[in-house]
Motif scaffolding. Structure first.
Motif: not given
Length: 643
Positions: A488-495, A497-513
Motif C-alpha cells: 500500500g502506502e508503506h515502503e519497507v527498506r531493510y537490510r 546485516a552482521r549487527q542485525g536488522l537495519e530498517a529505514d524509519g525504524h530506529p531501535g527495532v530489533r528482529l527477535d525471530c
C-alpha cells in the motif's frame, strides 16, 4: 411433536435454528437459491432443497416454493427466521393450510402488526397525515409500512425535499418488500432505541424477558445491541413492559416477538412490533439463560410455559460483524472469507472459512456475543474478543466495533440509574447513548489502526523468511542495497546485516525471530508478536494484539495498463446501476460531492458522487447495467486538471 423443521430462510439465522434442532433431536431442512448452493446453512442441514427463482433475492420470497419444499422433504414444521417472509401472514396461513406446523405467531397477529401504520392505530398512536405536514413537523422520518432493517427509511429536514425522499423511499421499499407503502412520523433527535422481548403461549401465559438497547445504528440498521438496556428509570421500564403486554393482548399473540420503542428523555415512542425472532435475541438468551428457539418450538407444539421466566443475571452485548467499509460510506464488501476465528465469545455465523460473500444479500458475516457480570465487564470482554479475532477477507467493521465498545460515549454510563436519574446517559453535549452515536463519532471510530508501518515491516520479514527459511537476529545478508517491499502506502527498506536488522524509519527495532507466518520484533524494549497470513490474492494479513492490518503487496514493476486515470470513478462493489442523477451526462459540469448515480447491491442503494468539481468527461453507467467491482463508471476531470 415436531420431527423435522424446514427453515424458510438462509445464512446465520438458518444455522442458528439448525443448532437448536440438532440439540433437540429434530431433523433439519435447508432451502437455497442458486447463489447459495454452497452456503454454510446448506452444508449444515440434513436435507437441502433448491428453490428456482428469477433472481437470488426473489427466491426466498416465493411462499409456494417454500411450502412445496417442506412437503417434498418430509418436514412437518416451518421456521421463518427473520426477514423475507417471516412476518408475512399469507405465508403463515399457507404453511398451516398445507398441514404443517407454523413456528411463529398466529397469522391474524402477524397481519395486525405487519403494517406499521395499522400497528400504530392499534396502539392508539396514528401516524402523521401527509397532507397536513408543515414546517413545524420537521424533521420527519419516512418509513416503509412493511418490512424493516432501515430499508425505505429517509430523514427529511427540509419540506422541499419531502416529495423526492418519498419517491426514493417508496422505490426502495417496493424493491425490498414488494410493498411501496410508506408513512411519516416525527424524527426524534437523540433518542435511544429500546425494545422489549416477549414470549407468549396458547394458555394465556406471557413472559416479558427484559429490555434491550439497540441505539448504535448505521443507516437505521443495528450494529451493537445489549441487554438489559442500561440507565432506564424503573418507572420507564414498567411503562415499556405494560405497552409490550398491551400489544400481546391486543393481538392474541403467541410465540416470540419484540416491541420496539424510541426513548427520548422521560417519554417512550412506540415504533413497531416485530412478530418474529430478532437478530439480537442472543443477548436476551445470555441474560436469562434460555434458548428462545427451543421455546418457540415448545410453544408451537402447544406446550405451556412455566408461570414465570428465570431471573435475569448479568449483562450481555452483541456486535454485528459486517463486510463493509464504514469510513467509505459504509460501502458493503464482497469476496472470500479466508479465515474467521473467535475466542472467548459466542459466534453465530452464516459463513465459514473459504466461503464467499456475494452481492445478493445483507453483508452481515456473524454476530459476536459475550456475557459478563456487569456491563463494563461484558464490553471489555467483547472488545478483546473482536480485537484478537482472525478475520481475513473483505474489509469489515471489526475495528469500528472495538472502538465503539471502548468509546466514552458508550462506556461512561452506570449499569443502573435510580429513579431520580435521567433515562439516557448525560454528557456535556447531552445524551451519549443514542441513535446519533455514529453521526458524532464516526471519525473517531474509523481512524486508521496504528502500527501499520511495523506491520508492513513484519510482512516483509516474513516474506523473506518464506524464501530463505527460518532466520533470527544473527542471520545476515551482505548486498550493497537494502531489500525493498511495498505494501500500500508503506515502503519497507531493510537490510539484515552482521549487527542485525537495519530498517529505514525504524530506529531501535530489533528482529527477535521470523518465520513465514510469525515475526517477533523488539520495539522500544517491548517484544511484539505479528502473525502473518497470505492466501494468494495479493493481500497480506498481519494480526497484532491491537487488531489486523490488511496490506496489499505491490509488484516490483507495474503494468502501465493497470494504472487508473485521475478522476476515475470505479464501482466499489458488484451491482446494478439503479439510476443516474437528472441532468448528469457527458460534458456537464459537476461539483465535489454531487451525486452522479446510484448502485444497487446487497438490497441497498449506494450513492456514487463526484470526487471533485470539474467536467464529466466520460459516463459508462446506464440504468440496469450490471457492473463488477472496479468497473469504470465515470471520469471527472477536475478543475485543477483543466487549468
Amino acid at each position: 411433536m415436531i420431527k423435522s423443521v424446514l427453515v424458510a430462510n438462509r445464512g446465520e439465522i438458518a444455522c442458528r435454528v439448525f443448532r437448536t434442532c440438532r440439540e433437540l433431536g429434530i431433523a433439519t431442512v435447508a432451502v437455497f437459491s442458486d447463489a447459495d448452493a454452497g452456503a454454510l446453512h446448506v452444508r449444515e442441514a440434513d436435507t437441502a432443497v433448491r428453490l428456482p427463482g428469477a433472481t437470488p433475492a426473489e427466491t426466498y420470497l416465493r411462499g409456494d416454493l417454500l411450502v412445496a419444499a417442506a412437503l417434498a422433504s418430509g418436514a412437518d414444521a416451518v421456521h421463518p427466521g427473520y426477514g423475507f417472509l417471516s412476518e408475512n401472514a399469507d405465508f403463515a396461513r399457507a404453511v398451516a393450510g398445507a398441514g404443517l406446523t407454523w413456528i411463529g405467531p398466529p397469522p391474524d397477529a402477524i397481519e395486525a402488526m405487519a403494517s406499521k401504520t395499522r400497528a400504530k392505530e392499534l396502539m392508539g398512536l396514528p401516524p402523521l397525515n401527509l397532507a397536513d405536514v408543515t414546517e413545524r413537523d420537521l424533521p420527519l422520518l419516512i418509513k416503509a409500512s412493511a418490512g424493516g432493517g432501515g430499508r425505505g427509511m429517509r430523514v427529511v429536514r427540509q419540506l422541499a425535499d419531502l416529495e423526492a425522499q418519498l419517491t426514493a423511499a417508496r422505490a426502495e421499499a417496493l424493491g425490498a418488500f414488494g410493498d411501496g407503502d410508506v408513512f411519516v412520523e416525527p424524527y426524534v433527535e437523540g433518542g435511544r432505541h429500546v425494545e422489549v422481548q416477549i414470549l407468549a403461549d396458547a394458555h394465556g401465559t406471557v413472559w416479558v424477558l427484559g429490555t434491550r438497547d439497540c441505539s448504535l445504528q448505521r443507516r437505521h440498521q443495528k450494529v451493537i445491541e445489549e441487554a438489559p438496556a442500561p440507565g432506564l428509570r424503573p418507572e420507564m421500564v414498567d411503562e415499556l413492559y405494560a405497552l409490550a403486554v398491551r400489544a400481546v393482548k391486543a393481538t392474541d399473540y403467541r410465540g416470540a416477538g419484540t416491541v420496539e420503542f424510541l426513548v427520548a428523555g422521560a417519554k417512550a415512542h412506540f415504533l413497531e412490533m416485530n412478530t418474529r425472532l430478532q437478530v439480537e435475541h442472543p443477548v436476551t438468551e445470555a441474560v436469562f439463560g434460555l434458548d428462545l428457539v427451543a421455546l418457540q418450538l415448545r410453544v408451537a407444539e402447544g406446550d405451556a410455559l412455566p408461570p414465570s421466566p428465570p431471573a435475569p443475571r448479568g449483562h450481555a452485548i452483541e456486535a454485528r460483524l459486517y463486510a463493509e467499509d464504514p469510513a467509505n460510506g459504509w460501502a458493503p464488501q464482497t469476496g472470500t472469507i479466508h479465515q474467521l476465528a473467535f475466542d472467548g465469545a459466542r459466534l453465530d455465523a452464516g459463513y465459514a472459512d473459504g466461503d464467499t460473500i456475494g452481492v445478493h444479500y445483507d453483508p452481515m458475516i456473524a454476530k459476536v456475543v459475550v456475557h459478563g457480570a456487569t456491563r463494563a465487564e461484558a464490553a471489555r470482554k467483547l472488545a478483546h474478543a473482536l480485537e484478537r479475532a482472525r478475520v481475513h477477507g473483505p474489509a469489515t467493521n471489526r475495528d469500528l466495533l472495538v472502538r465503539s465498545l471502548r468509546h466514552p460515549d458508550f462506556t461512561d454510563g452506570p449499569d443502573h440509574l435510580d429513579s431520580d436519574s435521567a433515562s439516557a446517559y448525560q454528557g456535556p453535549q447531552g445524551p451519549r447513548l443514542d441513535t446519533g452515536f455514529y453521526d458524532r463519532n464516526l471519525a473517531d471510530v474509523t481512524a486508521p489502526l496504528p502500527g501499520a508501518a511495523h506491520a508492513a515491516l513484519a510482512a516483509a520479514l516474513a516474506d523473506a523468511a518464506s524464501r530463505a527459511g527460518r532466520f533470527g537476529g544473527g542471520w545476515r545478508n551482505v548486498p550493497s542495497q537494502p531489500q525493498v517491499k511495498r505494501y500500500g502506502e508503506h515502503e519497507v527498506r531493510y537490510r539484515l546485516a552482521r549487527q542485525g536488522l537495519e530498517a529505514d524509519g525504524h530506529p531501535g527495532v530489533r528482529l527477535d525471530c521470523a518465520t513465514p507466518d510469525r515475526v517477533r520484533l523488539e520495539v522500544g524494549g517491548l517484544i511484539r508478536e505479528f502473525g502473518v497470513s497470505r492466501y494468494g490474492d495479493g493481500v497480506v494479513y498481519v494480526d497484532t494484539a491491537s487488531g489486523c492490518h490488511a496490506l496489499t503487496a505491490h509488484p516490483r514493476f507495474t503494468d502501465p495498463s493497470d494504472l487508473v486515470a485521475p478522476g476515475s470513478l470505479l464501482a466499489p462493489m458488484p451491482g446494478v446501476v439503479a439510476r443516474v442523477a437528472d441532468g448528469v451526462e457527458e460534458g456537464c459540469r459537476v461539483h465535489a460531492g454531487q451525486p452522479l448515480l446510484w448502485l444497487e447491491a446487497m438490497k441497498m442503494e449506494h450513492r456514487i458522487s463526484a470526487p471533485a468539481s470539474g467536467t464529466l468527461t466520460a459516463l459508462h453507467a446506464a440504468p440496469g447495467r450490471q457492473v463488477e467491482v472496479g468497473a469504470l463508471l465515470a471520469v471527472v476531470a477536475s478543475e485543477a486538471e483543466e487549468a
